[in-house]
Design a protein around this motif. Structure first.
Motif: not given
Length: 314
Positions: A43, A45, A54, A58, A281, A284
């Motif tokens: 995750n 940033t 995670v 994603n 993100k 992601y």
């Protein structure tokens, strides 16, 4: 012993030249890919040095992201139309400037003024994509001052009070961008195919003409098979270009990093950059990058295998 020592010396000499480029390639090309793949499971940033693992969350989120799925669909449409239209036009023009003229005493030749045509068609290649964005932004202006709207108003096709907003019309914007890519690419591939055609002996074309073959038959039965390797390579490069499109979309369309109106011109690269730089993100966005890389590699392999033919010697 002297031969063995000489062989070792030669091997050491070659290894010495290869180590530095290989180290640079691994550091600046392969390692960023590895890092991106790793970050796609976090995750992260993009700013904080700390992040949590995670798993495949994603990638699961990508499958539910309507904006990303729409962008993927747009890339697939471009993937079909950009290579097909560009290659067909480039092949046609290359054939005309090399073998489309009337046969005379000099044998098979191009149309009159073919040398100038090559220069004119190649001219868009000297323009950067940023300049192209400005140029076609003026052409697609949503008022009578735009070149396209002004031309249509003069013809009486468009009402001067309600000109077409080309880059803000959901049904037009993607095709406007497609036209820019094709216009920019045709000249380069025309020169590429022309160079390949010039390696084909003129005797082959002359034999086809003596056998009564027309221009269409000569193109499809002689030119295209002999240029198939160049066509195959061009399809891969154009497919990769269609999977990107970031510069044109981000500079010519509305929205943060482009994609407007209402995501109708969105491509995967613009969604990636928006999530990475604007929404923070980054993990992601890295997952999107991995998907883009995977799809591009699959595209290249499938294209090369699907278009594989036996090599024709001449």
């Amino acid at each position: 012993m002297s031969h063995v020592a000489q062989g070792r010396g030669k091997g050491g000499f070659i290894a010495g030249f290869l180590i530095a480029p290989l180290a640079l390639y691994l550091t600046f090309v392969i390692w960023p890919y590895v890092q991106t793949f790793g970050y796609s499971f976090t995750n992260w940033t993009g700013q904080s040095p700390t992040f949590d693992f995670v798993g495949v969350d994603n990638y699961a989120a990508l499958m539910k992201d309507e904006v990303f799925r729409g962008a993927l669909w747009h890339n697939l449409l471009l993937l079909v139309f950009v290579p097909v239209i560009t290659i067909l036009l480039a092949l046609f023009f290359a054939f005309m400037v090399n073998a489309g003229g009337r046969g005379g005493a000099g044998g098979v030749q191009g149309v009159s003024g073919s040398r100038w045509y090559k220069v004119i068609y190649f001219f868009p290649q000297v323009l950067s994509l940023a300049i192209l964005a400005v140029l076609f932004g003026a052409i697609y202006r949503s008022d009578e001052g735009g070149l396209l709207n002004g031309f249509l108003v003069k013809l009486g096709v468009v009402d001067p009070q309600h000109p077409v907003e080309w880059l803000n019309e959901p049904n037009f914007v993607l095709w406007c961008l497609l036209f820019v890519v094709v216009w920019h690419g045709v000249g380069f591939y025309l020169v590429l195919f022309s160079a390949a055609m010039q390696t084909v002996p003129k005797d082959i074309y002359e034999a086809a003409l003596l056998d009564g073959a027309g221009r269409a038959q000569t193109f499809f039965r002689v030119t295209l098979p002999l240029l198939w390797d160049s066509v195959q390579t061009s399809a891969v490069y154009l497919g990769i270009a269609a999977m990107d499109m970031f510069v044109l979309v981000s500079t010519m369309t509305s929205g943060q990093f482009g994609g407007g109106p209402d995501h109708h011109s969105e491509v995967m690269a613009t969604v990636l950059m928006r999530n990475f730089l604007y929404f923070g993100k980054s993990g992601y966005a890295c997952a999107m990058g991995v998907v883009m890389l995977t799809l591009t590699m699959i595209l290249s392999v499938v294209t090369l295998r699907a278009t594989r033919r036996e090599r024709i010697e001449f």
